[in-house]
Design a protein around this motif. Structure first.
Motif, PDB file in Angstrom:
ATOM      1  N   ILE A 192       3.138 -17.889 -15.550  1.00 15.94           N
ATOM      2  CA  ILE A 192       3.510 -17.757 -14.137  1.00 15.94           C
ATOM      3  C   ILE A 192       3.679 -16.283 -13.775  1.00 15.94           C
ATOM      4  CG2 ILE A 192       5.326 -18.223 -12.447  1.00 15.94           C
ATOM      5  CD1 ILE A 192       5.737 -20.927 -13.907  1.00 15.94           C
ATOM      6  N   PHE A 193       4.347 -15.535 -14.643  1.00 16.13           N
ATOM      7  CA  PHE A 193       4.558 -14.108 -14.392  1.00 16.13           C
ATOM      8  C   PHE A 193       3.230 -13.352 -14.361  1.00 16.13           C
ATOM      9  CE2 PHE A 193       5.615  -9.749 -15.743  1.00 16.13           C
ATOM     10  CZ  PHE A 193       6.466  -9.420 -14.701  1.00 16.13           C
ATOM     11  N   ALA A 194       2.306 -13.694 -15.274  1.00 17.91           N
ATOM     12  CA  ALA A 194       0.999 -13.047 -15.303  1.00 17.91           C
ATOM     13  C   ALA A 194       0.220 -13.330 -14.014  1.00 17.91           C
ATOM     14  CB  ALA A 194       0.208 -13.513 -16.521  1.00 17.91           C
ATOM     15  N   ALA A 195       0.325 -14.546 -13.507  1.00 21.96           N
ATOM     16  CA  ALA A 195      -0.355 -14.879 -12.257  1.00 21.96           C
ATOM     17  C   ALA A 195       0.222 -14.093 -11.090  1.00 21.96           C
ATOM     18  CB  ALA A 195      -0.255 -16.375 -11.988  1.00 21.96           C
ATOM     19  N   ILE A 196       1.536 -13.964 -11.051  1.00 21.12           N
ATOM     20  CA  ILE A 196       2.181 -13.195  -9.985  1.00 21.12           C
ATOM     21  C   ILE A 196       1.764 -11.725 -10.051  1.00 21.12           C
ATOM     22  CG2 ILE A 196       4.414 -12.331  -9.164  1.00 21.12           C
ATOM     23  CD1 ILE A 196       5.574 -15.090  -9.967  1.00 21.12           C
ATOM     24  N   VAL A 197       1.731 -11.154 -11.254  1.00 26.11           N
ATOM     25  CA  VAL A 197       1.317  -9.756 -11.423  1.00 26.11           C
ATOM     26  C   VAL A 197      -0.135  -9.584 -10.989  1.00 26.11           C
ATOM     27  CG1 VAL A 197       0.835  -7.957 -13.139  1.00 26.11           C
ATOM     28  CG2 VAL A 197       3.000  -9.195 -13.205  1.00 26.11           C
ATOM     29  N   ALA A 198      -0.997 -10.534 -11.340  1.00 22.65           N
ATOM     30  CA  ALA A 198      -2.407 -10.440 -10.972  1.00 22.65           C
ATOM     31  C   ALA A 198      -2.587 -10.467  -9.455  1.00 22.65           C
ATOM     32  CB  ALA A 198      -3.187 -11.580 -11.616  1.00 22.65           C
ATOM     33  N   VAL A 199      -1.905 -11.369  -8.783  1.00 24.19           N
ATOM     34  CA  VAL A 199      -2.008 -11.444  -7.315  1.00 24.19           C
ATOM     35  C   VAL A 199      -1.469 -10.167  -6.688  1.00 24.19           C
ATOM     36  CG1 VAL A 199      -1.142 -12.640  -5.269  1.00 24.19           C
ATOM     37  CG2 VAL A 199      -1.968 -13.959  -7.219  1.00 24.19           C
ATOM     38  N   PHE A 200      -0.330  -9.682  -7.185  1.00 27.46           N
ATOM     39  CA  PHE A 200       0.265  -8.451  -6.660  1.00 27.46           C
ATOM     40  C   PHE A 200      -0.684  -7.265  -6.848  1.00 27.46           C
ATOM     41  CE2 PHE A 200       2.909  -4.644  -7.314  1.00 27.46           C
ATOM     42  CZ  PHE A 200       3.551  -4.597  -6.096  1.00 27.46           C
ATOM     43  N   ALA A 201      -1.298  -7.180  -8.020  1.00 27.99           N
ATOM     44  CA  ALA A 201      -2.204  -6.060  -8.293  1.00 27.99           C
ATOM     45  C   ALA A 201      -3.438  -6.121  -7.404  1.00 27.99           C
ATOM     46  CB  ALA A 201      -2.610  -6.067  -9.765  1.00 27.99           C
ATOM     47  N   LEU A 202      -3.978  -7.305  -7.220  1.00 27.91           N
ATOM     48  CA  LEU A 202      -5.180  -7.428  -6.401  1.00 27.91           C
ATOM     49  C   LEU A 202      -4.908  -7.145  -4.925  1.00 27.91           C
ATOM     50  CD1 LEU A 202      -6.831 -10.502  -8.100  1.00 27.91           C
ATOM     51  CD2 LEU A 202      -7.504  -8.102  -8.289  1.00 27.91           C
ATOM     52  N   LYS A 203      -3.692  -7.385  -4.473  1.00 29.56           N
ATOM     53  CA  LYS A 203      -3.331  -7.073  -3.089  1.00 29.56           C
ATOM     54  C   LYS A 203      -3.128  -5.570  -2.887  1.00 29.56           C
ATOM     55  CE  LYS A 203      -3.045 -11.088  -1.058  1.00 29.56           C
ATOM     56  NZ  LYS A 203      -3.797 -11.425   0.130  1.00 29.56           N
ATOM     57  N   ASN A 204      -2.897  -4.840  -3.971  1.00 30.86           N
ATOM     58  CA  ASN A 204      -2.648  -3.398  -3.902  1.00 30.86           C
ATOM     59  C   ASN A 204      -3.774  -2.650  -4.596  1.00 30.86           C
ATOM     60  OD1 ASN A 204       0.123  -3.181  -2.711  1.00 30.86           O
ATOM     61  ND2 ASN A 204       0.534  -4.599  -4.373  1.00 30.86           N
ATOM     62  N   GLY A 205      -4.956  -2.674  -4.020  1.00 29.10           N
ATOM     63  CA  GLY A 205      -6.122  -2.073  -4.647  1.00 29.10           C
ATOM     64  C   GLY A 205      -6.469  -0.684  -4.153  1.00 29.10           C
ATOM     65  N   ASP A 206      -5.599  -0.053  -3.411  1.00 32.28           N
ATOM     66  CA  ASP A 206      -5.885   1.284  -2.885  1.00 32.28           C
ATOM     67  C   ASP A 206      -5.933   2.311  -4.013  1.00 32.28           C
ATOM     68  OD1 ASP A 206      -5.752   0.131  -0.373  1.00 32.28           O
ATOM     69  OD2 ASP A 206      -3.659   0.693  -0.074  1.00 32.28           O
ATOM     70  N   LYS A 207      -6.587   3.414  -3.742  1.00 32.58           N
ATOM     71  CA  LYS A 207      -6.650   4.519  -4.707  1.00 32.58           C
ATOM     72  C   LYS A 207      -5.347   5.309  -4.650  1.00 32.58           C
ATOM     73  CE  LYS A 207     -11.115   4.428  -5.917  1.00 32.58           C
ATOM     74  NZ  LYS A 207     -11.688   4.545  -7.207  1.00 32.58           N
ATOM     75  N   VAL A 208      -4.852   5.690  -5.837  1.00 28.24           N
ATOM     76  CA  VAL A 208      -3.655   6.522  -5.917  1.00 28.24           C
ATOM     77  C   VAL A 208      -3.953   7.714  -6.821  1.00 28.24           C
ATOM     78  CG1 VAL A 208      -1.983   4.695  -5.485  1.00 28.24           C
ATOM     79  CG2 VAL A 208      -2.722   5.132  -7.812  1.00 28.24           C
ATOM     80  N   LEU A 209      -3.240   8.791  -6.590  1.00 30.30           N
ATOM     81  CA  LEU A 209      -3.400   9.998  -7.382  1.00 30.30           C
ATOM     82  C   LEU A 209      -2.298  10.034  -8.433  1.00 30.30           C
ATOM     83  CD1 LEU A 209      -4.993  12.675  -7.662  1.00 30.30           C
ATOM     84  CD2 LEU A 209      -3.231  13.716  -6.242  1.00 30.30           C
ATOM     85  N   ILE A 210      -2.696  10.085  -9.706  1.00 36.26           N
ATOM     86  CA  ILE A 210      -1.734  10.168 -10.808  1.00 36.26           C
ATOM     87  C   ILE A 210      -1.769  11.591 -11.326  1.00 36.26           C
ATOM     88  CG2 ILE A 210      -1.116   9.325 -13.094  1.00 36.26           C
ATOM     89  CD1 ILE A 210      -2.420   6.699 -12.343  1.00 36.26           C
ATOM     90  N   ASP A 211      -0.610  12.227 -11.358  1.00 41.89           N
ATOM     91  CA  ASP A 211      -0.503  13.618 -11.769  1.00 41.89           C
ATOM     92  C   ASP A 211       0.046  13.678 -13.189  1.00 41.89           C
ATOM     93  OD1 ASP A 211      -0.372  16.349 -11.840  1.00 41.89           O
ATOM     94  OD2 ASP A 211       1.331  16.513 -10.475  1.00 41.89           O
ATOM     95  N   PHE A 212      -0.854  13.922 -14.163  1.00 40.68           N
ATOM     96  CA  PHE A 212      -0.431  14.157 -15.531  1.00 40.68           C
ATOM     97  C   PHE A 212      -0.048  15.620 -15.653  1.00 40.68           C
ATOM     98  CE2 PHE A 212      -3.350  10.499 -16.070  1.00 40.68           C
ATOM     99  CZ  PHE A 212      -2.448   9.609 -16.621  1.00 40.68           C
ATOM    100  N   ILE A 213       0.400  16.029 -16.801  1.00 41.30           N
ATOM    101  CA  ILE A 213       0.858  17.410 -16.967  1.00 41.30           C
ATOM    102  C   ILE A 213      -0.282  18.407 -16.739  1.00 41.30           C
ATOM    103  CG2 ILE A 213       1.808  19.079 -18.617  1.00 41.30           C
ATOM    104  CD1 ILE A 213       3.339  16.718 -19.871  1.00 41.30           C
ATOM    105  N   PHE A 214      -1.464  18.121 -17.314  1.00 40.69           N
ATOM    106  CA  PHE A 214      -2.555  19.081 -17.239  1.00 40.69           C
ATOM    107  C   PHE A 214      -3.691  18.678 -16.308  1.00 40.69           C
ATOM    108  CE2 PHE A 214      -0.680  19.680 -21.499  1.00 40.69           C
ATOM    109  CZ  PHE A 214      -0.226  20.983 -21.333  1.00 40.69           C
ATOM    110  N   THR A 215      -3.665  17.473 -15.776  1.00 40.59           N
ATOM    111  CA  THR A 215      -4.766  17.022 -14.940  1.00 40.59           C
ATOM    112  C   THR A 215      -4.283  16.011 -13.914  1.00 40.59           C
ATOM    113  OG1 THR A 215      -6.998  16.128 -14.976  1.00 40.59           O
ATOM    114  CG2 THR A 215      -5.439  15.167 -16.505  1.00 40.59           C
ATOM    115  N   LYS A 216      -5.112  15.785 -12.921  1.00 38.85           N
ATOM    116  CA  LYS A 216      -4.825  14.775 -11.908  1.00 38.85           C
ATOM    117  C   LYS A 216      -5.984  13.783 -11.898  1.00 38.85           C
ATOM    118  CE  LYS A 216      -2.146  17.864  -9.012  1.00 38.85           C
ATOM    119  NZ  LYS A 216      -1.985  18.478  -7.715  1.00 38.85           N
TER     120      LYS A 216
END
Length: 64
Positions: free
Chosen positions: A10-34
């Motif tokens: 049940i939790f995996a299904a909820i996470v999957a639906v949540f992830a698919l609803k939030n498909g926008d691109k995001v910028l992840i800033d690591f220490i040496f790269t983005k």
């Protein structure tokens, strides 16, 4: 069926639906790269890393 297994599905299904609803691109800033990746990938990766961590800790507890 074991209650924990059903809860995990049940939790995996909820996470999957949540992830698919939030498909926008995001910028992840690591220490040496983005990196610009889909937010769904970040959500899935976080969930998988959390599950692996819980599995390792549970296994360690059972071994002791």
């Amino acid at each position: 069926m074991e209650k924990g297994f059903v809860f995990s599905l049940i939790f995996a299904a909820i996470v999957a639906v949540f992830a698919l609803k939030n498909g926008d691109k995001v910028l992840i800033d690591f220490i040496f790269t983005k990196v610009e990746v889909s937010q769904a990938i970040v959500i899935f990766a976080s969930a998988i890393l959390g599950a692996v961590t819980v599995s390792i800790l549970g296994t360690m507890k059972n071994i002791k």
